[in-house]
Design a protein around this motif. Sequence first.
Motif, PDB file in Angstrom:
ATOM      1  N   SER A 180       0.815  -1.222   0.000  1.00 35.24           N
ATOM      2  CA  SER A 180       0.000   0.000   0.000  1.00 35.24           C
ATOM      3  C   SER A 180       0.844   1.265   0.000  1.00 35.24           C
ATOM      4  O   SER A 180       0.326   2.359  -0.259  1.00 35.24           O
ATOM      5  N   THR A 181       2.136   1.147   0.328  1.00 36.60           N
ATOM      6  CA  THR A 181       3.021   2.304   0.355  1.00 36.60           C
ATOM      7  C   THR A 181       4.289   1.991  -0.426  1.00 36.60           C
ATOM      8  O   THR A 181       4.534   0.848  -0.808  1.00 36.60           O
ATOM      9  N   ALA A 239       4.867   9.758   6.893  1.00 39.59           N
ATOM     10  CA  ALA A 239       3.840   9.628   7.930  1.00 39.59           C
ATOM     11  C   ALA A 239       2.556  10.333   7.504  1.00 39.59           C
ATOM     12  O   ALA A 239       1.449   9.828   7.737  1.00 39.59           O
ATOM     13  N   GLN A 240       2.672  11.492   6.883  1.00 41.23           N
ATOM     14  CA  GLN A 240       1.491  12.225   6.430  1.00 41.23           C
ATOM     15  C   GLN A 240       0.724  11.420   5.374  1.00 41.23           C
ATOM     16  O   GLN A 240      -0.509  11.372   5.384  1.00 41.23           O
ATOM     17  N   ASP A 241       1.452  10.758   4.471  1.00 41.67           N
ATOM     18  CA  ASP A 241       0.809   9.914   3.464  1.00 41.67           C
ATOM     19  C   ASP A 241       0.031   8.781   4.124  1.00 41.67           C
ATOM     20  O   ASP A 241      -1.089   8.458   3.731  1.00 41.67           O
ATOM     21  N   VAL A 242       0.656   8.161   5.109  1.00 43.39           N
ATOM     22  CA  VAL A 242       0.040   7.009   5.784  1.00 43.39           C
ATOM     23  C   VAL A 242      -1.225   7.432   6.522  1.00 43.39           C
ATOM     24  O   VAL A 242      -2.245   6.741   6.490  1.00 43.39           O
ATOM     25  N   ARG A 253      -4.602   5.830   5.498  1.00 40.79           N
ATOM     26  CA  ARG A 253      -4.971   4.904   6.580  1.00 40.79           C
ATOM     27  C   ARG A 253      -4.532   3.463   6.293  1.00 40.79           C
ATOM     28  O   ARG A 253      -5.227   2.505   6.645  1.00 40.79           O
ATOM     29  N   ALA A 254      -3.354   3.289   5.682  1.00 42.37           N
ATOM     30  CA  ALA A 254      -2.818   1.947   5.422  1.00 42.37           C
ATOM     31  C   ALA A 254      -1.310   2.049   5.269  1.00 42.37           C
ATOM     32  O   ALA A 254      -0.774   3.093   4.870  1.00 42.37           O
ATOM     33  N   GLY A 255      -0.619   0.945   5.588  1.00 35.68           N
ATOM     34  CA  GLY A 255       0.828   0.922   5.438  1.00 35.68           C
ATOM     35  C   GLY A 255       1.395  -0.389   5.943  1.00 35.68           C
ATOM     36  O   GLY A 255       0.671  -1.340   6.225  1.00 35.68           O
ATOM     37  N   VAL A 256       2.720  -0.420   6.074  1.00 37.10           N
ATOM     38  CA  VAL A 256       3.421  -1.584   6.625  1.00 37.10           C
ATOM     39  C   VAL A 256       4.180  -1.129   7.867  1.00 37.10           C
ATOM     40  O   VAL A 256       4.011   0.002   8.326  1.00 37.10           O
TER      41      VAL A 256
END
Length: 264
Positions: free
Chosen positions: A150-151, A157-160, A164-167
């Motif tokens: 997803s990233t 951090a702002q993108d995440v 609302r998703a990441g690793v």
Amino acid sequence: MHLSTVETRLAYVVREPSHCRFNIEVAHWPTQAILSEHLAVTPPVELRTYIEPGSGNRFLRFDALPGPLEVHYKADVEVDWTPPPDDLAQAPVNEVPDALLPNLLPTRFCESDLLAGFAREQFGALPPGIARVRAVADWVRRNIAYRPGSTTSTSTAQDVLAQRAGVCRDFAHLCIAFCRALNVPARLVAGYVWFDEPPQDFHAIFEAWLGGRWVLFDATGMAPVDRLVRIGTGGDAKDVAFSTVFGAMEMTGKLVSVLEHDPR
């Protein structure tokens, strides 16, 4: 106390003469002891290693010629971790040690200045200290979906927060940004740790400066922090990347393995 065997194999095709820096060896750190280790690069190259002052991070450097390349590292490590007290306080900014001030500032992946308003609105009413940092980690665990793919390596951090998703590294970056916005020094820790799923890989968590010591937190909830074998410590992921290449190389394989042993 926990004993783990950690191993990684990284395979590449080198497209042009390149210079490589790897951060895959177990760090020299007070809470862990390296019982044995083995490092091999194929084909053989002239290796240069150095330890970063303060962090204990161990970096491997070498020149690579065009063709296949494999880096293999394996170590047996004993980790001795003590749980933190539940009453650790947050230090006022004027009492934060000089050396830790960079851990209060925005970095490439942790835009604490841009997220300050959100952090204060969400967590500012909570009493400062370890309970508030735990609340930060709990909020991220509940509100950010763990979604591989997803990233990208440039997601911040702002993108995440927006998607609302990441690793794991994204979870850590967001927690670090929130902590810094609340005037809590925070930094990223990368290491080896065993977990059920997703498949084994390097794992990223974060630590916050509370009660005069660094305290580990894992917002993903994927593995107990007391079992993490530390590889690198830094302001964000750019400081602890497992590989940095100056040139052109294509990764063709990555295998990370962690085997836990009964300490008895």
